[in-house]
Design an enzyme around this catalytic site. Structure first.
Site, PDB file in Angstrom:
ATOM      1  N   ARG A   1     -29.477  12.279  -2.142  1.00 58.77           N
ATOM      2  CA  ARG A   1     -30.939  12.225  -2.140  1.00 58.77           C
ATOM      3  C   ARG A   1     -31.449  12.031  -3.567  1.00 58.77           C
ATOM      4  NH1 ARG A   1     -34.935  16.993   0.216  1.00 58.77           N
ATOM      5  NH2 ARG A   1     -36.880  15.886  -0.172  1.00 58.77           N
TER       6      ARG A   1
ATOM      7  N   TYR B   1     -48.192   9.542  -4.456  1.00 58.62           N
ATOM      8  CA  TYR B   1     -48.231  10.707  -3.567  1.00 58.62           C
ATOM      9  C   TYR B   1     -49.282  11.712  -4.040  1.00 58.62           C
ATOM     10  CZ  TYR B   1     -43.653   9.389  -1.565  1.00 58.62           C
ATOM     11  OH  TYR B   1     -42.630   8.750  -0.928  1.00 58.62           O
TER      12      TYR B   1
ATOM     13  N   HIS C   1     -47.266  10.813   8.809  1.00 63.97           N
ATOM     14  CA  HIS C   1     -47.219   9.346   8.670  1.00 63.97           C
ATOM     15  C   HIS C   1     -47.472   8.634  10.007  1.00 63.97           C
ATOM     16  CE1 HIS C   1     -46.203   8.181   4.601  1.00 63.97           C
ATOM     17  NE2 HIS C   1     -45.126   8.950   4.538  1.00 63.97           N
TER      18      HIS C   1
ATOM     19  N   HIS D   1     -44.722  16.117   6.790  1.00 65.90           N
ATOM     20  CA  HIS D   1     -45.056  14.882   6.067  1.00 65.90           C
ATOM     21  C   HIS D   1     -44.727  13.648   6.911  1.00 65.90           C
ATOM     22  CE1 HIS D   1     -45.449  12.381   2.359  1.00 65.90           C
ATOM     23  NE2 HIS D   1     -44.526  11.651   2.968  1.00 65.90           N
ATOM     24  N   GLU D   2     -43.497  13.581   7.395  1.00 64.62           N
ATOM     25  CA  GLU D   2     -43.093  12.382   8.164  1.00 64.62           C
ATOM     26  C   GLU D   2     -43.899  12.280   9.463  1.00 64.62           C
ATOM     27  OE1 GLU D   2     -41.639  10.582   6.250  1.00 64.62           O
ATOM     28  OE2 GLU D   2     -40.734  12.064   4.903  1.00 64.62           O
TER      29      GLU D   2
ATOM     30  N   ASP E   1     -39.038  -0.504  -5.868  1.00 71.73           N
ATOM     31  CA  ASP E   1     -38.204   0.697  -6.002  1.00 71.73           C
ATOM     32  C   ASP E   1     -38.241   1.230  -7.435  1.00 71.73           C
ATOM     33  OD1 ASP E   1     -37.346   0.969  -3.332  1.00 71.73           O
ATOM     34  OD2 ASP E   1     -35.823  -0.580  -3.615  1.00 71.73           O
TER      35      ASP E   1
ATOM     36  N   GLU F   1     -48.919   7.071   1.130  1.00 70.63           N
ATOM     37  CA  GLU F   1     -48.330   8.347   0.699  1.00 70.63           C
ATOM     38  C   GLU F   1     -49.360   9.379   0.255  1.00 70.63           C
ATOM     39  OE1 GLU F   1     -45.466   9.100   1.508  1.00 70.63           O
ATOM     40  OE2 GLU F   1     -44.518   7.147   1.865  1.00 70.63           O
TER      41      GLU F   1
ATOM     42  N   MET G   1     -37.799   9.715   6.275  1.00 69.66           N
ATOM     43  CA  MET G   1     -38.383   8.381   6.407  1.00 69.66           C
ATOM     44  C   MET G   1     -39.045   8.316   7.771  1.00 69.66           C
ATOM     45  SD  MET G   1     -38.976   5.400   5.172  1.00 69.66           S
ATOM     46  CE  MET G   1     -40.024   4.298   6.132  1.00 69.66           C
ATOM     47  N   GLU G   2     -40.309   7.901   7.762  1.00 69.26           N
ATOM     48  CA  GLU G   2     -41.178   8.014   8.926  1.00 69.26           C
ATOM     49  C   GLU G   2     -40.959   6.924   9.972  1.00 69.26           C
ATOM     50  OE1 GLU G   2     -41.976   7.257   5.775  1.00 69.26           O
ATOM     51  OE2 GLU G   2     -43.623   5.808   5.661  1.00 69.26           O
TER      52      GLU G   2
ATOM     53  N   GLN H   1     -32.250   1.708   5.849  1.00 72.19           N
ATOM     54  CA  GLN H   1     -33.442   2.218   5.163  1.00 72.19           C
ATOM     55  C   GLN H   1     -34.183   0.981   4.665  1.00 72.19           C
ATOM     56  OE1 GLN H   1     -35.184   5.062   4.598  1.00 72.19           O
ATOM     57  NE2 GLN H   1     -36.545   3.712   3.461  1.00 72.19           N
TER      58      GLN H   1
HETATM   59  N1  BES Z   1     -41.838   6.837   3.195  1.00 70.14           N
HETATM   60  C1  BES Z   1     -41.296   7.833   2.349  1.00 70.14           C
HETATM   61  C2  BES Z   1     -39.917   7.533   1.868  1.00 70.14           C
HETATM   62  C3  BES Z   1     -39.801   6.246   1.084  1.00 70.14           C
HETATM   63  C4  BES Z   1     -40.707   5.925   0.104  1.00 70.14           C
HETATM   64  C5  BES Z   1     -38.754   5.396   1.323  1.00 70.14           C
HETATM   65  C6  BES Z   1     -40.583   4.748  -0.602  1.00 70.14           C
HETATM   66  C7  BES Z   1     -38.633   4.231   0.621  1.00 70.14           C
HETATM   67  C8  BES Z   1     -39.543   3.906  -0.351  1.00 70.14           C
HETATM   68  C9  BES Z   1     -41.289   9.196   3.038  1.00 70.14           C
HETATM   69  O1  BES Z   1     -42.365   9.424   3.869  1.00 70.14           O
HETATM   70  C10 BES Z   1     -41.369  10.244   1.965  1.00 70.14           C
HETATM   71  O2  BES Z   1     -42.334  10.244   1.262  1.00 70.14           O
HETATM   72  N2  BES Z   1     -40.386  11.124   1.864  1.00 70.14           N
HETATM   73  C11 BES Z   1     -40.391  12.212   0.913  1.00 70.14           C
HETATM   74  C12 BES Z   1     -40.814  13.462   1.619  1.00 70.14           C
HETATM   75  C13 BES Z   1     -41.750  14.364   0.904  1.00 70.14           C
HETATM   76  C14 BES Z   1     -42.874  13.743   0.145  1.00 70.14           C
HETATM   77  C15 BES Z   1     -42.210  15.503   1.773  1.00 70.14           C
HETATM   78  C16 BES Z   1     -38.969  12.354   0.366  1.00 70.14           C
HETATM   79  O3  BES Z   1     -38.107  11.573   0.751  1.00 70.14           O
HETATM   80  O4  BES Z   1     -38.737  13.211  -0.457  1.00 70.14           O
HETATM   81 ZN    ZN Z   2     -44.163   9.672   2.834  1.00 69.20          ZN
END
Ligand code: BES
Ligand code: ZN
Length: 592
Positions: A543, A374, A290, A286-287, A366, A309, A261-262, A127
Site C-alpha cells: 500500500r 482530498y 464514492h 469513504h469508498e 499518478d 475525492e 478503490m470504489e 486497478q
Molecule cells: N479512488 C481512490 C483511490 C485511488 C486514487 C486510486 C487515485 C487510484 C488513483 C480511493 O477512493 C481512495 O481515496 N482511497 C484511499 C482511502 C482513504 C482516503 C480513506 C486510500 O487508498 O488510502
Molecule cells: Zn477516494
C-alpha cells in the site's frame, strides 16, 4: 479535433461508445488477458474513431456484417500510450477489437501463489484509476465518456472472477475452465472497470452487501465489516437511495497499492484494514460514499479530481459523525490535516500541484496524486457547508446529485451550480483561493474538540517531559493513539522510542495506521529494535500510503538507507508496478 481530457486521445467531435461487451480469457501462465471488446454506439456512425491503448497487442478490428476495418497505432507517448485510430465504414453500429494485454500492463497485477494468504493459487487484480484501463481494454479512457458493460471472463477451474458489476451466471466450459458473466447496466467511466480472479469465498453481511476474500480471511473480513449495512443506511439518509443495487466488497492480497478503490458494486480493499477491532472502517465509509460522490457524479478529467475525492472525504466524515459522533469526526479531520501538511511539504517546489483546479497536460496523474485534492477539497466543501448551514447544504447536495447523476462534470460546472443554488457562497468562502491558489487558505475551517486539544498539548509537551498517564494509555481508542503519534516531534531519541513501544506495545499492533505511524517515527530515530518489523511490513504490504513514509524515514540515516535498499531489492518483484515506481523515486532522493 477537440480533446477535453489531457490524459486521453478521446476526440469530442467523434461519437461516444455507450456500452461495452467484453470477453476476457485470463491466462495465468502467460500473465496476460486475451480479450475481445465490442464497442456499441447505439446509433449509426462512421469515419475516424480514436481510442486509448497502452502496451496492447491489437490482433484485429472488425465491424460485424462488414468485415475487417483499417486501423493504425500511433507512436507511444510515455504517459498516454498509443492512439488507436480506426476508420469505420458508414452505417457502423458497433466495432469489435481482438487484442492481448502486454507484459507491463499497469492496470494488472499478477500474483504468484506465495503472495496470497492461502499460497495455493495465483491471483489477478486490476486497478484502472487513474488512466490504466487502456492497458486492459482499448477504449475511450476518459471519464467524459460513460459506458454500461457486460462481460464474460474465462478463468482456470477452481478460481472465481469478480468485477465492478452484477453477477449474471457462471458455468464450466468444455475445455475444463470456468466462465463468469457480469452485467453493469448503469453507465460508468472507464476507470471504474475492475476485475479480480483468485481463490475466493464470500459471506453475506445483509441482503444487499457481501464480502469476498480468500477463504482463510473471509471470517475475519465478515467480522470487521459487519457494520456495513448500517453505514449504507446512514449514507442513504444523507445522500438519497443507494444508486447501485448491491454493495459488495473484496479484500485483496496485501500488495494492493491503495487502501480502497470504489469500484461500483465491488469495492476493492487492502487486507491491512483487518485490524481485528473494526478501527479502520472509515476507509469503507469513504469508498461507500464514492457511490454518490465520484461514481454517480464524476470528475470530467483528473484535472477535477478534487470533485471526486474532496467531496468523498467530506461525505465520509459526515457519515462517521452520525455513526460515531463529533469527536470521532474531529479526529478524522486531524488525521487529514497531517496528511495535507505532509503533501504540501512534498510539493513545496511544485506549487501548481497544490491547487484544486489542476492543469495536467504533460503530467502523469499518478505523479500529481497527493492528499491535497482530498483534504483541501474537503475543507472547501466544509467551508461552504458552514457558510450556508448544515440543513441547507444537505438540500443543496441532494439537488447537486439529482442534477448531475450519471454524468461527469468539471469544476466550472460545479461552480455555476453552486452560484445558482447558493448565490454568493463561493465568494464568501473565498473559493478561488482553494481552486486556483497554492497552499491552504488561512480562512479554512478548523475542526476542534476537547479531546483533540488534549492530545495536541500532550504531544507538543513531549520534549518538556510530558507523558500520557496510565489512565490515558489504557483508555485511548486507536484513532486517539494515532493522532497522538502523528503529533509527536519527528526527532525522538532511542529512549523515547523504547518508552513509547514499552507503554503502548506498538510493535505488535494490528492496526496498520498506528503500526506504520510508529515504525515511521522509529525509522526517523534510527531505532534498530524496530528494523525487523519494518522489514516484515515492507516485504508484505504494497500500500503506497505506507511505503512512502517508511522508505522516506529510512532515508534519514545511513543504516536506514542500507536497510531500505536491501528490503526493496527483495520486495520489489512482489510490489505492484505503481508501488515500485513510488519507492524507486524515493530511493533516488537518498543522499548516497
Ligand atoms: N479512488 C481512490 C483511490 C485511488 C486514487 C486510486 C487515485 C487510484 C488513483 C480511493 O477512493 C481512495 O481515496 N482511497 C484511499 C482511502 C482513504 C482516503 C480513506 C486510500 O487508498 O488510502
Ligand atoms: Zn477516494
Amino acid at each position: 479535433m477537440r480533446r477535453p481530457d489531457p490524459h486521453s486521445y478521446y476526440d469530442a467531435s467523434q461519437p461516444k461508445a455507450r456500452r461495452l461487451r467484453l470477453r476476457l480469457g485470463v491466462d495465468f501462465a502467460a500473465k496476460r488477458i486475451e480479450g475481445e471488446v465490442i464497442l456499441e454506439f447505439g446509433q449509426e456512425i462512421g469515419g475516424a474513431l480514436h481510442l486509448d491503448s497502452k502496451g496492447l497487442e491489437i490482433l484485429s478490428v472488425q465491424v460485424p456484417g462488414h468485415g475487417p476495418v483499417p486501423w493504425d497505432l500511433d507512436a507511444a507517448d510515455a504517459i498516454l500510450g498509443q492512439r488507436l485510430c480506426l476508420d469505420l465504414p458508414p452505417g457502423t453500429f458497433e466495432v469489435a477489437i481482438s487484442y492481448r494485454t502486454g507484459a507491463e500492463a499497469m492496470a494488472l497485477q499478477w500474483l504468484e501463489p506465495e503472495q496470497t494468504e492461502g499460497k495455493l493459487a495465483p491471483y489477478l487484480f486490476s486497478q484502472c484509476q487513474q488512466i490504466h484501463a487502456r492497458t486492459m481494454v482499448p477504449c475511450q479512457d476518459t471519464p467524459v465518456v460513460r459506458v454500461a458493460y457486460q462481460a464474460e471472463v474465462t478463468v482456470p477451474e477452481g478460481l472465481t472472477a469478480v468485477m465492478s458489476a452484477g453477477p449474471a451466471g457462471d458455468e464450466a466450459t468444455a475445455d475444463g475452465r470456468h466462465v463468469f458473466r457480469f452485467t453493469m447496466p448503469q453507465p460508468i467511466p472507464s476507470y471504474l472497470l475492475a476485475l479480480a480472479v483468485g481463490r475466493l469465498a464470500c459471506r453475506d453481511l445483509s441482503p444487499r452487501a457481501r464480502v469476498w476474500a480468500e477463504p482463510e480471511l473471509v471470517e475475519a473480513a465478515a467480522w470487521e465489516f459487519a457494520g456495513v449495512e448500517d453505514m449504507i443506511t446512514k449514507a442513504e439518509g444523507l445522500f438519497g437511495p443507494y444508486p447501485w443495487d448491491r454493495y459488495d466488497m473484496l479484500v485483496l492480497p496485501p500488495s494492493f497499492p491503495y487502501g480502497g478503490m470504489e469500484n461500483p458494486r465491488m469495492t476493492f480493499l487492502t487486507p491491512t484494514l483487518l485490524a481485528g477491532d473494526r478501527s479502520l472502517v472509515d476507509v469503507v465509509a469513504h469508498e461507500l460514499a464514492h457511490s454518490w460522490t465520484g461514481n454517480l457524479v464524476t470528475n470530467a478529467s483528473m484535472e477535477h479530481f478534487w470533485l471526486n475525492e474532496g467531496f468523498t472525504v467530506w461525505a465520509e466524515r459526515r457519515i462517521l459523525r452520525i455513526l460515531h459522533g463529533d469527536d470521532a469526526a474531529a479526529l478524522g479531520w486531524a488525521m487529514g490535516q497531517k496528511a495535507l501538511e505532509d503533501s504540501l511539504a512534498r510539493f513545496k517546489s511544485e506549487p501548481h500541484l497544490t491547487v484544486l483546479r489542476m492543469h495536467l497536460a504533460g503530467i502523469d496523474p499518478d505523479d500529481a496524486f497527493s492528499s491535497i485534492p482530498y483534504e483541501k477539497g474537503a475543507r472547501l466543501v466544509a467551508a461552504l457547508e458552514r457558510e450556508v448551514g448544515e440543513e441547507r447544504f444537505l438540500r443543496f447536495i441532494r439537488d447537486y446529485m439529482d442534477a448531475f447523476r450519471f454524468t461527469s462534470i468539471t469544476t466550472e460546472q460545479f461552480c455555476s451550480f453552486v452560484e445558482a443554488k447558493l448565490p454568493g457562497a463561493l465568494e464568501t468562502v473565498n473559493a478561488r483561493a482553494y481552486l486556483d491558489q497554492p497552499g491552504l487558505p488561512d480562512t479554512s475551517p478548523e475542526f476542534r474538540s476537547v479531546q483533540l486539544d488534549t492530545l495536541s498539548v500532550l504531544a507538543e509537551r513531549w520534549v518538556e517531559g510530558a507523558r500520557p498517564s496510565t489512565h490515558q494509555i489504557g483508555s485511548w481508542k486507536p484513532a486517539e493513539l494515532q493522532v497522538y503519534l502523528q503529533k509527536l516531534p519527528r526527532s525522538l531519541s532511542q529512549a523515547d522510542c523504547a518508552w513509547l513501544d514499552g507503554h503502548f506495545q506498538l510493535m505488535g499492533r494490528g492496526n496498520h495506521e498506528i503500526l506504520v505511524e510508529w515504525l515511521t517515527l522509529a525509522a526517523a530515530a534510527d531505532y534498530e529494535p524496530a528494523f525487523p518489523r519494518i522489514r516484515e511490513v515492507l516485504l508484505r504490504v504494497g500500500r503506497m500510503k505506507y511505503l512512502r513514509p517508511l522508505y522516506g524515514a529510512l532515508g534519514q540515516h545511513p543504516r536506514g538507507r542500507v536497510l531500505a535498499r536491501a528490503i526493496f531489492a527483495a520486495a520489489s518483484p512482489g510490489y505492484h508496478g505503481l508501488s515500485r515506481r513510488v519507492v524507486q523515486s524515493i530511493l533516488a532522493t537518498y543522499p548516497d
